[in-house]
Design a protein around this motif. Structure first.
Motif, PDB file in Angstrom:
ATOM      1  N   GLY A  21       5.943  39.335  14.888  1.00  0.00           N
ATOM      2  CA  GLY A  21       5.270  39.961  16.044  1.00  0.00           C
ATOM      3  C   GLY A  21       6.033  39.720  17.311  1.00  0.00           C
ATOM      4  N   LYS A  22       7.506  39.348  17.243  1.00  0.00           N
ATOM      5  CA  LYS A  22       7.981  39.165  18.257  1.00  0.00           C
ATOM      6  C   LYS A  22       8.836  40.342  18.619  1.00  0.00           C
ATOM      7  CE  LYS A  22       6.997  34.604  18.988  1.00  0.00           C
ATOM      8  NZ  LYS A  22       6.209  34.279  20.186  1.00  0.00           N
ATOM      9  N   LYS A  23       8.984  40.741  20.238  1.00  0.00           N
ATOM     10  CA  LYS A  23       9.844  41.870  20.670  1.00  0.00           C
ATOM     11  C   LYS A  23      11.146  41.374  20.905  1.00  0.00           C
ATOM     12  CE  LYS A  23      10.075  45.876  23.639  1.00  0.00           C
ATOM     13  NZ  LYS A  23       9.531  46.428  24.945  1.00  0.00           N
ATOM     14  N   VAL A  24      12.378  41.690  20.017  1.00  0.00           N
ATOM     15  CA  VAL A  24      13.457  41.271  19.998  1.00  0.00           C
ATOM     16  C   VAL A  24      14.727  42.060  20.637  1.00  0.00           C
ATOM     17  CG1 VAL A  24      15.097  39.933  18.742  1.00  0.00           C
ATOM     18  CG2 VAL A  24      12.922  39.630  18.080  1.00  0.00           C
ATOM     19  N   LEU A  25      15.290  41.844  21.565  1.00  0.00           N
ATOM     20  CA  LEU A  25      16.378  42.621  21.910  1.00  0.00           C
ATOM     21  C   LEU A  25      17.765  41.929  21.406  1.00  0.00           C
ATOM     22  CD1 LEU A  25      18.031  44.701  23.748  1.00  0.00           C
ATOM     23  CD2 LEU A  25      17.685  42.890  25.491  1.00  0.00           C
ATOM     24  N   VAL A  26      18.405  42.361  20.546  1.00  0.00           N
ATOM     25  CA  VAL A  26      19.355  42.040  19.654  1.00  0.00           C
ATOM     26  C   VAL A  26      20.945  42.805  20.006  1.00  0.00           C
ATOM     27  CG1 VAL A  26      18.793  43.625  17.787  1.00  0.00           C
ATOM     28  CG2 VAL A  26      20.452  41.201  17.380  1.00  0.00           C
ATOM     29  N   GLY A  27      21.929  42.001  20.224  1.00  0.00           N
ATOM     30  CA  GLY A  27      23.197  42.663  20.363  1.00  0.00           C
ATOM     31  C   GLY A  27      24.367  41.591  20.417  1.00  0.00           C
ATOM     32  N   GLY A  28      25.360  41.948  21.181  1.00  0.00           N
ATOM     33  CA  GLY A  28      26.436  41.181  21.587  1.00  0.00           C
ATOM     34  C   GLY A  28      27.625  41.627  20.960  1.00  0.00           C
ATOM     35  N   ASN A  29      28.626  40.513  20.279  1.00  0.00           N
ATOM     36  CA  ASN A  29      29.879  40.916  19.919  1.00  0.00           C
ATOM     37  C   ASN A  29      30.090  42.180  19.529  1.00  0.00           C
ATOM     38  OD1 ASN A  29      32.445  40.678  18.669  1.00  0.00           O
ATOM     39  ND2 ASN A  29      31.317  39.849  16.793  1.00  0.00           N
ATOM     40  N   GLY A  30      30.849  43.207  20.367  1.00  0.00           N
ATOM     41  CA  GLY A  30      31.062  44.519  19.814  1.00  0.00           C
ATOM     42  C   GLY A  30      31.941  44.521  18.456  1.00  0.00           C
ATOM     43  N   GLY A  31      32.521  43.504  18.145  1.00  0.00           N
ATOM     44  CA  GLY A  31      33.479  43.614  16.839  1.00  0.00           C
ATOM     45  C   GLY A  31      32.177  43.242  15.486  1.00  0.00           C
ATOM     46  N   GLY A  32      31.192  42.780  16.040  1.00  0.00           N
ATOM     47  CA  GLY A  32      29.937  42.883  14.953  1.00  0.00           C
ATOM     48  C   GLY A  32      29.257  44.183  14.897  1.00  0.00           C
ATOM     49  N   GLY A  33      29.619  45.384  15.536  1.00  0.00           N
ATOM     50  CA  GLY A  33      28.776  46.587  15.324  1.00  0.00           C
ATOM     51  C   GLY A  33      27.837  46.830  16.336  1.00  0.00           C
ATOM     52  N   PHE A  34      27.643  45.920  17.348  1.00  0.00           N
ATOM     53  CA  PHE A  34      26.805  45.972  18.567  1.00  0.00           C
ATOM     54  C   PHE A  34      27.358  46.741  19.422  1.00  0.00           C
ATOM     55  CE2 PHE A  34      25.174  41.935  16.173  1.00  0.00           C
ATOM     56  CZ  PHE A  34      24.187  42.556  15.824  1.00  0.00           C
ATOM     57  N   SER A  35      26.531  47.014  20.797  1.00  0.00           N
ATOM     58  CA  SER A  35      26.887  47.629  21.804  1.00  0.00           C
ATOM     59  C   SER A  35      27.658  47.016  22.864  1.00  0.00           C
ATOM     60  CB  SER A  35      25.701  48.517  22.455  1.00  0.00           C
ATOM     61  OG  SER A  35      25.260  49.552  21.297  1.00  0.00           O
ATOM     62  N   GLY A  36      27.632  45.569  22.548  1.00  0.00           N
ATOM     63  CA  GLY A  36      28.841  44.775  23.563  1.00  0.00           C
ATOM     64  C   GLY A  36      27.748  43.891  24.380  1.00  0.00           C
ATOM     65  N   TYR A  37      28.329  42.732  24.963  1.00  0.00           N
ATOM     66  CA  TYR A  37      27.388  41.964  25.786  1.00  0.00           C
ATOM     67  C   TYR A  37      26.932  42.498  27.115  1.00  0.00           C
ATOM     68  CZ  TYR A  37      30.114  38.534  22.804  1.00  0.00           C
ATOM     69  OH  TYR A  37      30.606  37.910  22.022  1.00  0.00           O
ATOM     70  N   TYR A  38      27.665  43.632  27.752  1.00  0.00           N
ATOM     71  CA  TYR A  38      27.228  44.172  28.824  1.00  0.00           C
ATOM     72  C   TYR A  38      25.953  44.958  28.799  1.00  0.00           C
ATOM     73  CZ  TYR A  38      31.392  42.166  31.101  1.00  0.00           C
ATOM     74  OH  TYR A  38      32.160  41.242  31.766  1.00  0.00           O
ATOM     75  N   ASP A  39      25.854  45.707  27.537  1.00  0.00           N
ATOM     76  CA  ASP A  39      24.838  46.545  27.052  1.00  0.00           C
ATOM     77  C   ASP A  39      23.489  45.514  27.006  1.00  0.00           C
ATOM     78  OD1 ASP A  39      23.784  49.157  26.243  1.00  0.00           O
ATOM     79  OD2 ASP A  39      23.224  48.028  24.616  1.00  0.00           O
ATOM     80  N   LEU A  40      23.471  44.344  26.493  1.00  0.00           N
ATOM     81  CA  LEU A  40      22.414  43.505  26.343  1.00  0.00           C
ATOM     82  C   LEU A  40      21.727  43.226  27.849  1.00  0.00           C
ATOM     83  CD1 LEU A  40      23.202  40.504  23.669  1.00  0.00           C
ATOM     84  CD2 LEU A  40      21.405  42.086  23.788  1.00  0.00           C
ATOM     85  N   MET A  41      22.984  42.900  28.859  1.00  0.00           N
ATOM     86  CA  MET A  41      22.570  42.503  30.226  1.00  0.00           C
ATOM     87  C   MET A  41      21.715  43.791  30.662  1.00  0.00           C
ATOM     88  SD  MET A  41      26.078  40.767  31.322  1.00  0.00           S
ATOM     89  CE  MET A  41      26.895  39.535  30.314  1.00  0.00           C
ATOM     90  N   LEU A  42      22.191  44.902  30.695  1.00  0.00           N
ATOM     91  CA  LEU A  42      21.590  46.062  31.190  1.00  0.00           C
ATOM     92  C   LEU A  42      20.389  46.347  30.585  1.00  0.00           C
ATOM     93  CD1 LEU A  42      24.857  48.140  31.430  1.00  0.00           C
ATOM     94  CD2 LEU A  42      23.606  47.155  33.498  1.00  0.00           C
ATOM     95  N   GLU A  43      20.135  46.451  29.348  1.00  0.00           N
ATOM     96  CA  GLU A  43      18.824  46.470  28.390  1.00  0.00           C
ATOM     97  C   GLU A  43      17.802  45.655  28.899  1.00  0.00           C
ATOM     98  OE1 GLU A  43      17.825  48.995  26.469  1.00  0.00           O
ATOM     99  OE2 GLU A  43      19.901  50.190  26.395  1.00  0.00           O
TER     100      GLU A  43
END
Length: 432
Positions: free
Chosen positions: A144-166
């Motif tokens: 039941g938790k709302k999770v914002l996930v991401g980070g390392n661009g090499g892992g297929g995520f949108s990058g660290y800065y995208d996490l900060m902005l989201e």
């Protein structure tokens, strides 16, 4: 949240830099971006619908539109000074330019700060980060938790800065960050971690770390004062326990998983240990892990005629070794690394030690098959050496070997491996 400052500079257009540009544009910022290298691949930039003007300066050039100014081959310090926030490449952290920005409070992570107020979990290590992050995400969301996930661009995520902005725009219970081992100092500054899990310490990115001892020292700084989770038999545990606020050991997961391998049992064990510390009920943890399926590009298994075909990124020698210890493979397909990443050619050494009947090399990150073949000859590999220059070539060889027991397709090149995986999966489903 509406920000009164809407102009940011992005310095360095590597993987994280380009992801930062995309994220800033997506969130409505005006962007100034630059890289001293004029030969930058811009195909990853999401500039669709933006009318651009190109200003050619010989060995340098600029791209200008209403929302972005991009300089390649030089940097315009006056345009940087006009910006309200600056995003640097994580590799620049610790240098004189980054230290100047720190003293002035201009780094994007100091300007947008909601992410630092959220409960934050980091997952780092050499191998298994992406899988562990997705396992933990599944558990937490099922709780039941709302999770914002991401980070390392090499892992297929949108990058660290995208996490900060989201994080500025939504209400989340937990921030879950995949942390690349090359960006530990940057992430230690940019995020406020409440818990950190370590998957393992392996032989990768030695062009950056130089030695395992240096890698260990970076982790010691990263773990200082934090609640950390490490495997029960992890090297350097005594060093990590000494600096941690709290240390918890985790073990191989003992219940059923759909994903293959003992290494994934350890990934699941880490996800379970963190979820348990967060008081997630055991039945939710077990069901979430039982239902979990392999992340795109990570190791998965498909049936083609008589053969089991294992496909997934194994871009360092430890990752490949962990798979090769699990079963026998008739053929091993290896995607090549970038030409300058010669340390990653050690996956070929590992394959030769295993001595399969066939080794196939294909373009992974770079089309440098000659380098891989030279390495195989140098190591005096006596089996068949084949090359596959296209996806169709790989599929034809899979068909040829499909009456053997098993084959492995791995190595470097996440995008190439995902394309192979999708084609193999489609063929497997049609044969069922």
């Amino acid at each position: 949240m509406v920000l009164f400052f809407m102009k940011a500079a992005v310095i360095g257009l590597g993987v994280e830099g380009k992801k930062a540009v995309n994220s800033l544009l997506k969130h409505g910022w005006e962007v100034y971006a630059s890289d001293l290298n004029s030969n930058v691949d811009l195909s990853d930039l999401e500039l669709g619908g933006i009318s651009l003007n190109f200003l050619d300066g010989g060995e340098s050039f600029s791209i200008v539109s209403d929302s972005i100014t991009l300089d390649l081959g030089f940097t315009n310090s006056e345009l940087i000074d006009e910006c309200d926030a600056i995003a640097i490449s994580p590799s620049m952290f610790g240098g004189s330019f980054a230290n100047k920005l720190l003293s002035e409070g201009n780094l994007l992570s100091d300007v947008v700060t909601n992410h630092k107020r959220m409960f934050t979990i980091g997952i780092t290590g050499t191998n298994g980060k992406t899988t562990t992050v997705h396992m933990l995400k599944s558990i937490l969301e099922n709780a039941g938790k709302k999770v914002l996930v991401g980070g390392n661009g090499g892992g297929g995520f949108s990058g660290y800065y995208d996490l900060m902005l989201e994080a500025e725009n939504g209400e989340y219970d937990i921030l879950l960050v995949e942390v690349c081992d090359m960006t530990l100092d940057f992430c230690r500054y940019a995020f406020d971690f409440d818990m950190i899990g370590l998957t393992n310490i392996g032989n990768d990115h030695m062009d950056v770390h130089k030695t395992i001892a240096n890698y260990k020292d970076s982790l010691v700084r990263f773990f200082d004062g934090k609640e950390i989770f490490t495997a029960f038999n992890q090297d350097f545990n005594s060093n990590f326990k000494e600096v941690a606020k709290k240390h918890i050991s985790y073990f191989e997961y003992q219940d059923s998983l759909k994903v293959f391998g003992k290494f994934n049992k350890l990934n699941a064990g880490l996800a379970m240990a963190i979820a348990g510390e967060l008081k997630v009920p055991k039945d939710i943890i077990r069901q979430s892990l039982y239902d979990f399926e392999a992340v795109s590009g990570r190791l998965d298994v498909y049936k083609i005629n008589d053969a089991l075909v294992y496909v997934g990124k194994t871009d360092n020698s430890d990752a490949l070794k962990s798979v090769l210890t699990e079963r026998d493979f008739y053929a091993i397909f290896i995607g090549t690394p970038r030409s300058h990443e010669t340390h990653r050619l050690e996956i070929i050494d590992e394959a030769v030690k295993y001595n399969p009947e066939v080794i196939v090399v294909f373009p992974g990150l770079d089309d440098n098959l000659d380098l891989a073949i030279y390495r195989l000859n140098y190591l005096r590999y006596r089996g068949r050496v084949l090359t596959a220059t296209s996806l169709d070539d790989i599929i034809a060889l899979v068909a040829e070997f499909s009456h053997e027991e098993a084959m492995l397709i791995g190595g470097n090149g996440q995008e190439a491996i995902i394309n192979i995986q999708e084609r193999i999966k489609l063929i497997s489903e049609k044969l069922q």
